[in-house]
Design an enzyme around this catalytic site. Structure first.
Site, PDB file in Angstrom:
ATOM      1  N   PRO A 170       8.613 -34.274 -11.601  1.00 41.94           N
ATOM      2  CA  PRO A 170       8.931 -34.764 -12.952  1.00 41.94           C
ATOM      3  C   PRO A 170      10.146 -34.054 -13.531  1.00 41.94           C
ATOM      4  CG  PRO A 170       6.947 -33.412 -12.980  1.00 41.94           C
ATOM      5  CD  PRO A 170       7.355 -33.551 -11.550  1.00 41.94           C
ATOM      6  N   GLU A 171      11.019 -34.820 -14.125  1.00 42.01           N
ATOM      7  CA  GLU A 171      12.163 -34.227 -14.823  1.00 42.01           C
ATOM      8  C   GLU A 171      11.883 -34.236 -16.320  1.00 42.01           C
ATOM      9  OE1 GLU A 171      16.029 -34.290 -13.707  1.00 42.01           O
ATOM     10  OE2 GLU A 171      15.776 -35.060 -11.681  1.00 42.01           O
TER      11      GLU A 171
END
Ligand SMILES: [Zn+2]
Length: 296
Positions: free
Chosen positions: A2-3
């Site tokens: 996840p960013e």
């Protein structure tokens, strides 16, 4: 992995359930994730009220009413989901809903909130995520948060600030943008996207978009605007996907984007009027996608 936009989407999804809720019980189902859970975390959190749910870079910050903050990082595969309803329905309903993934449920916040009883469940098959607990006033001293640069969406990030940081730097622009001391929470995907939007080649030296006296060039100004835009657009896309997810199974994890350049090797460049083809190179062990025609 996840960013920042994914983490912000998770935060926004969890906030209505968690903010203002009382932790009836924090249940940890194992001793560790990537690191051991902090000593006594269950006892410290149980009975506390959650006053706010924040975010710094890719870290979720769960502020409790005793002045402490639980830091939660999703690692590679961590996700949260919300289950609402009385505990008496559990585990029957739980098993039904969760099927095979249940064995990866590692931390469960049993909550009593403004909207009733619910459970916020942290699931992490690969266990690269972690949780830590700190005093709110010392949060910037935490080893994970110490020295982080400004948020890519905040006012602190300006062309003038980044020009100061990049002045004289011969390292590739892409590496400079990935350096968390320069900007916090910007990852591989969104750096590629921002550079494409700004028509800048990832391999050029960082200092080439700064004047000799350390002032931002027009290209730097365009880059900073592009960073803000790609992050804002991704958060907006996450918001739409969030509504769909919550309507189905309550899970708040990853969502599909359509990227402009990332993961589009050999496909036509999407810059209007550009006849280029997206190329992939490897920089510092990570894939970079860019258009050799319109990114200069
Ligand atoms: Zn192009």
């Amino acid at each position: 992995m996840p960013e920042l936009p994914e983490v912000e989407t998770v935060r926004r999804g969890l906030a209505p359930t968690m903010e203002g809720a009382r932790i009836v019980r924090l249940e940890l189902r194992r001793k560790d994730l990537r690191f051991p859970f902090p000593e006594g975390l269950e006892a410290r959190a149980t009975g506390r009220n959650i006053v706010a749910l924040g975010r710094r870079a890719k870290y979720l910050l769960i502020d409790l009413d005793d002045g402490t903050t639980i830091i939660s990082h999703l690692g590679m595969s961590g996700s949260f989901r919300i289950e609402a309803g009385p505990v008496s329905d559990w585990p029957g309903e739980f098993h039904h809903l969760q099927s095979k993934d249940e064995k990866h449920d590692h931390a469960i916040f049993h909550l009593e909130g403004p909207h009733g009883i619910s459970r916020v469940i942290y699931n992490d098959p690969r266990r690269f995520g972690f949780m830590d607990v700190v005093h709110r006033s010392e949060i910037d001293l935490n080893p994970f948060l110490f020295g982080l640069g400004p948020e890519p969406t905040g006012n602190e990030l300006s062309a003038a600030y980044l020009a100061e940081r990049f002045m004289g730097k011969t390292q590739p622009l892409k590496s400079a943008l990935l350096d968390q001391k320069n900007i916090a929470g910007l990852g591989n995907i969104y750096v590629c996207e921002a550079l494409w939007r700004a028509h800048l080649r990832p391999a050029r030296a960082a200092a080439t978009i700064v004047t000799k006296t350390g002032k931002p060039t027009k290209q730097m100004e365009l880059l900073v605007a592009s960073i803000r835009d790609v992050i804002a657009d991704a958060i907006k896309a996450g918001g739409s996907s969030l509504r769909d997810h919550i309507q189905t199974d309550g899970s708040l994890g990853y969502f599909q984007h359509s990227f402009s350049v990332y993961d589009r090797e050999s496909l036509p460049c999407r810059t209007p009027g550009c006849s280029g083809t997206v190329a992939r190179i490897v920089q510092a062990g990570r894939s970079t996608f860019y258009c050799p025609v319109c990114q200069k």
